[in-house]
Structure formats: structure tokens, C-alpha cells
Scaffold this active site. Structure first.
Site, short mmCIF file in Angstrom:
data_model
loop_
_atom_site.label_atom_id
_atom_site.label_comp_id
_atom_site.label_asym_id
_atom_site.label_seq_id
_atom_site.Cartn_x
_atom_site.Cartn_y
_atom_site.Cartn_z
N SER A 298 -4.62 -3.23 9.83
CA SER A 298 -4.76 -4.68 9.76
C SER A 298 -5.59 -5.22 10.90
CB SER A 298 -3.36 -5.30 9.83
OG SER A 298 -3.45 -6.68 10.00
N TYR B 33 5.01 -5.77 14.12
CA TYR B 33 4.24 -5.38 12.93
C TYR B 33 2.89 -4.79 13.35
CZ TYR B 33 1.06 -5.89 8.98
OH TYR B 33 0.11 -5.66 8.02
N LYS C 155 1.29 -0.78 13.22
CA LYS C 155 -0.01 -0.36 12.66
C LYS C 155 -0.80 0.43 13.71
CE LYS C 155 0.22 -2.17 8.57
NZ LYS C 155 0.33 -1.27 7.43
P1 NAD Z 1 3.60 -5.41 -0.46
O1 NAD Z 1 4.91 -5.64 0.21
O2 NAD Z 1 3.29 -6.23 -1.67
O3 NAD Z 1 3.48 -3.87 -0.88
C1 NAD Z 1 4.03 -2.83 -0.11
C2 NAD Z 1 4.73 -1.87 -1.08
O4 NAD Z 1 5.28 -0.78 -0.32
C3 NAD Z 1 5.88 -2.52 -1.83
O5 NAD Z 1 5.78 -2.22 -3.20
C4 NAD Z 1 7.14 -1.88 -1.22
O6 NAD Z 1 8.18 -1.78 -2.17
C5 NAD Z 1 6.62 -0.54 -0.76
N1 NAD Z 1 7.30 0.07 0.38
C6 NAD Z 1 7.60 -0.50 1.58
N2 NAD Z 1 8.17 0.40 2.39
C7 NAD Z 1 8.24 1.57 1.70
C8 NAD Z 1 8.70 2.87 2.00
N3 NAD Z 1 9.23 3.18 3.19
N4 NAD Z 1 8.59 3.84 1.06
C9 NAD Z 1 8.06 3.57 -0.16
N5 NAD Z 1 7.61 2.35 -0.51
C10 NAD Z 1 7.69 1.37 0.42
O7 NAD Z 1 2.46 -5.56 0.64
P2 NAD Z 1 0.88 -5.63 0.45
O8 NAD Z 1 0.41 -7.00 0.78
O9 NAD Z 1 0.49 -5.01 -0.83
O10 NAD Z 1 0.43 -4.71 1.68
C11 NAD Z 1 0.18 -3.33 1.53
C12 NAD Z 1 -0.18 -2.74 2.88
O11 NAD Z 1 -1.30 -3.43 3.41
C13 NAD Z 1 0.95 -2.86 3.92
O12 NAD Z 1 0.99 -1.67 4.67
C14 NAD Z 1 0.49 -4.02 4.78
O13 NAD Z 1 0.97 -3.91 6.08
C15 NAD Z 1 -1.02 -3.87 4.73
N6 NAD Z 1 -1.72 -5.14 4.99
C16 NAD Z 1 -1.48 -6.22 4.19
C17 NAD Z 1 -2.12 -7.45 4.47
C18 NAD Z 1 -1.87 -8.66 3.61
O14 NAD Z 1 -2.25 -9.77 4.02
N7 NAD Z 1 -1.27 -8.54 2.43
C19 NAD Z 1 -3.01 -7.55 5.56
C20 NAD Z 1 -3.24 -6.42 6.34
C21 NAD Z 1 -2.58 -5.22 6.05
N1 UFG Z 2 -1.45 -21.50 7.32
C1 UFG Z 2 -1.06 -22.81 7.17
N2 UFG Z 2 0.07 -23.07 6.45
C2 UFG Z 2 0.81 -22.07 5.85
C3 UFG Z 2 0.39 -20.73 6.02
C4 UFG Z 2 -0.75 -20.48 6.77
O1 UFG Z 2 -1.70 -23.73 7.68
O2 UFG Z 2 1.84 -22.38 5.22
C5 UFG Z 2 -2.68 -21.21 8.08
C6 UFG Z 2 -2.47 -20.36 9.32
O3 UFG Z 2 -2.15 -21.16 10.42
C7 UFG Z 2 -3.82 -19.65 9.43
C8 UFG Z 2 -4.28 -19.49 7.99
O4 UFG Z 2 -3.55 -20.45 7.24
O5 UFG Z 2 -4.73 -20.49 10.10
C9 UFG Z 2 -4.01 -18.11 7.41
O6 UFG Z 2 -2.64 -17.77 7.60
P1 UFG Z 2 -1.97 -16.53 6.85
O7 UFG Z 2 -0.53 -16.52 7.21
O8 UFG Z 2 -2.33 -16.56 5.40
O9 UFG Z 2 -2.74 -15.28 7.46
P2 UFG Z 2 -2.80 -14.72 8.96
O10 UFG Z 2 -4.26 -14.65 9.32
O11 UFG Z 2 -1.91 -15.46 9.87
O12 UFG Z 2 -2.21 -13.23 8.81
C10 UFG Z 2 -2.52 -12.38 7.69
C11 UFG Z 2 -1.33 -11.47 7.42
C12 UFG Z 2 -1.17 -10.48 8.52
C13 UFG Z 2 -2.46 -9.73 8.73
C14 UFG Z 2 -3.59 -10.70 9.00
C15 UFG Z 2 -4.89 -9.94 9.08
O13 UFG Z 2 -0.13 -12.24 7.29
O14 UFG Z 2 -0.17 -9.56 8.18
O15 UFG Z 2 -3.69 -11.65 7.94
O16 UFG Z 2 -5.91 -10.73 9.51
F1 UFG Z 2 -2.34 -8.90 9.74
#
Ligand code: NAD
Ligand code: UFG
Length: 334
Positions: free
Chosen positions: A124, A148, A152
């Protein structure tokens, strides 16, 4: 290729599954459903026209993962399984180290025991912390401020060590910026449990009337309109980045990291306006104080992914908003 996809029932994983299958790969999902539903497997099958294998289980379960690797002759792993809520990780850090770090440890043990040599890991942009310069490139200093992000970073570091000890191993860490949007079918998308933490799913639920109004966290940042700026990337572009990373590993070993973003930032107010235009709904909002831990502005330097992976994001902000709304509308329609 035969790909083990951990977390394949989740938001990003389901899109990665669809893209992998469209590219002709065989996909075996391991997911413990801690943040998803098994019904997602049916939706992936509907889109792909064939079914991925599905094994319900935890990636920390070395025996289960070894069995899956053997059963499907797995040659590559894409590891997305993990917890992802920043706020929750501050409250329950051990839960994050347990699930994310110990999960990765179990998976790596199983891969080593079964001689699987290719791994793509979902990292991330959060590991960069508050950007010291923009756009953020892969050698930007790392400065995590929550469990978190640290989980990572620990996994990235574990992968570095394992790559040194096993020179045949190839590991690509993909540092995602802000994935949003959904598959064009509206069958899969981002539907977090409870009240969404992230901007886009919150906006979607305000548009649908499930939530009353959006809180905009601060309008006094040093950005053009004062609201936070992020690099939003369409989840289908992000998913395609994983296929590009697998291709990269077919001719590269060792440890590598790539940003996955678009290289362009949008403010919260720009996101609201774009979403309103695509959905035809208005998004009531109020400006509140800043959210603790938020940075003003973050967007990716994408040159490394373009050169190394031969990949770049192509979908527009309009497509991100329209597809997110399409998913919500299909959900509402049952
Ligand atoms: P998500 O929660 O929708 O998907 C994660 C999946 O992993 C879920 O289906 C959950 O049931 C499964 N899971 C969790 N722990 C597990 C375990 N120990 N064993 C088996 N399954 C398990 O999340 P997502 O948004 O799809 O994110 C996927 C990955 O990408 C995560 O590692 C997250 O940290 C990373 N990531 C997400 C974002 C974002 O904004 N969504 C940003 C940066 C990184
Ligand atoms: N925001 C609002 N109101 C809300 C939610 C978010 O104003 O209800 C704003 C935040 O302040 C920020 C922007 O929208 O300025 C984006 O916020 P997000 O929560 O959607 O995303 P972040 O950038 O804070 O974080 C996300 C994931 C993290 C990941 C990161 C990677 O939540 O897990 O992107 O850049 F690590």
C-alpha cells in the site's frame, strides 16, 4: 499459469480473479470469508464464464495452503488476503500483526515447502506516510504511522529477506494508491461491512440514500480547493497490474516494488462533483475537521510500473464513478 489467489473473494481479489481468468490463467482462491461472502465466487464465475476453484481457509494454515498448491499445481501466488482498516489497526494492532504478518509467514512457508517461486503481494501507498515530495516514487522514504501500514512494511521486508536466501524466488510488491470503481457488469464491487471508512463507498451510500450526508474531512489543506487529494485508480486497471506483475516474474527473480496509481490526484470536492455527474444524484455534504492521520496530498510516480511492468492505468475518473454507481444500482435491484 496456475495461480493461487489469496483473498480472492474480497473487493480487489474478485476483480483480479476475473482479469486473470480472462487472460487464460487457472485460478484457485483461498479465502476465510472474514470480510467477504462465498456468493462472490458465483459472480466471478458468471462474469468469467467458468469457475475458479474455491477453498475456504486461512492463509496462515500451512497444511491447507500446501494441499491447495499441490492439488492445483500452483506455480504463482497473488497474496491479497489481509485486514485493511487503518482505524481498526490503531485500536487492535496485534490483530493486524497476527492476521497480516503471520498470514504471510504461513503462506511463505507453504510456498517454500512446495517450491513455488513467484509471488505478487498487495502492499500500500500508506507505507510512504506523509509525502515529502510529489509524485511519490518507489524510493520515497518509508514512514508508517499505524499498525496496518507497519504490517505491510514488515511483509515487504520479510520478502526481501526470503529473496536473498532463495535467489530463484521472484517477489513483486504492488503499492496500491486508492482503488475505486467496479467491474462493468455491476456484479462485483466494493461493499464494506458497516459504515464505510473510505470516500468512494461512503459517497455511493449517500447517493443511494442509505447514509444521510458525507463528512468532508477538512477544507484547509494546502491543496487547490483545501480538501485532501488522492490518486484514485480504477480497480480493473489495478487488477490488470497484477497480470502484468505475473508476466514480469516469468523473466525476473529477486525483490521488486512498483506503485500502482494513475499519477494524477483528485480532491474530495472533485470526486463529489464527478460522482454527481455520473449518478445523477446529489451528494449532500458538510465540512468537518480533519481526520487524524490523513495527509494533504498523495499521488504516484508511475514511470517505474510503465517501464518495468509495461502497464499503465487507462480508465477515466468518469468510469470509476459510473461503475461504482452501477454496482450499487445492481445491488439495490437485488
Ligand atoms: P477486502 O477485505 O475486500 O478483501 C480481503 C479478503 O481477504 C477478504 O475476502 C477476506 O475475507 C480475506 N482474508 C482476510 N484475512 C484472511 C486470512 N488470514 N486468510 C484468508 N483470507 C483472508 O480488501 P480489499 O480492499 O480487497 O484489499 C485486498 C488487499 O489489498 C489487502 O491486503 C489490503 O490491505 C490491500 N490494499 C487495499 C487497499 C484499498 O483501498 N482497498 C489499498 C491498499 C492496499
Ligand atoms: N474522506 C472524507 N470523508 C470520508 C472519507 C474520506 O472527506 O468519509 C477523504 C479523506 O480525508 C481523504 C480522501 O477522502 O482526503 C480519501 O480517503 P480514503 O479513506 O478513501 O483513502 P485514504 O487515502 O485515507 O486511504 C486509502 C486506504 C488505505 C490505503 C491508502 C493508500 O484506506 O488503506 O488509501 O493510499 F493505504
Amino acid at each position: 499459469m496456475n495461480v493461487l489467489l489469496t483473498g480472492g473473494c474480497g473487493y480487489i481479489g474478485s476483480h483480479v480473479a476475473v482479469v486473470l481468468m480472462a487472460a487464460g490463467h487457472h485460478v484457485a482462491i483461498v479465502d476465510n470469508l472474514s470480510n467477504s461472502h462465498q456468493g462472490v465466487v458465483d459472480r466471478i464465475s458468471e462474469i468469467a464464464g467458468r469457475s475458479p476453484a474455491f477453498h475456504r481457509g486461512d492463509v496462515a494454515d500451512v497444511k491447507l495452503v500446501r494441499d491447495v498448491i499441490r492439488e492445483h499445481s500452483v506455480d504463482s501466488v497473488i497474496h491479497l488476503a489481509g485486514f485493511k482498516s487503518v482505524g481498526e489497526s490503531v485500536q487492535w494492532p496485534l490483530k493486524y500483526y497476527q492476521n497480516n504478518v503471520c498470514g504471510a509467514l504461513g503462506l511463505l512457508e507453504a510456498m517454500e515447502a512446495e517450491s513455488v517461486a513467484h509471488l505478487v503481494f498487495s502492499s500500500s501507498a500508506t507505507i510512504y506516510g506523509d509525502p515529502r515530495y510529489l509524485p511519490v516514487d518507489e524510493s520515497h522514504p518509508q514512514h508508517v504511522i499505524n499498525a496496518y501500514g507497519r504490517s505491510k512494511l514488515h511483509i515487504e521486508d520479510m520478502l526481501r529477506d526470503v529473496c536473498v536466501s532463495r535467489p530463484s524466488l521472484g517477489a513483486v510488491c504492488l503499492r496500491y494508491f486508492n482503488p475505486v470503481g467496479a467491474h462493468s457488469s455491476g456484479l462485483i464491487g466494493d461493499r464494506p461491512r458497516g459504515i464505510p471508512n473510505n470516500l468512494m463507498p461512503y459517497v455511493v451510500q449517500v447517493a443511494s440514500g442509505e447514509l444521510e450526508r458525507l463528512k468532508v474531512f477538512g477544507d484547509d489543506y494546502p491543496t487547490p480547493d483545501g480538501t485532501g487529494v488522492r490518486d484514485y485508480i480504477h480497480v480493473m486497471d489495478l487488477a490488470e497490474g497484477h497480470v502484468a506483475a505475473l508476466d514480469y516474474l516469468s523473466s525476473n527473480s529477486g525483490w521488486h516494488a512498483f506503485n500502482l496509481g494513475t499519477g494524477r490526484g483528485y480532491s474530495v470536492l472533485e470526486m463529489i462533483r464527478a460522482f454527481e455527474a455520473q449518478s445523477g444524484r446529489s451528494i449532500p455534504f458538510e465540512i468537518t475537521g480533519r481526520r487524524q492521520g490523513d495527509v494533504a496530498c498523495s499521488y504516484a510516480d508511475i514511470r517505474s510500473a510503465a517501464q518495468g511492468l509495461n502497464w499503465r492505468a487507462t480508465r477515466s475518473l468518469e468510469d470509476m464513478c459510473a461503475s461504482a454507481w452501477g454496482f450499487q444500482s445492481r445491488l439495490a435491484g437485488g
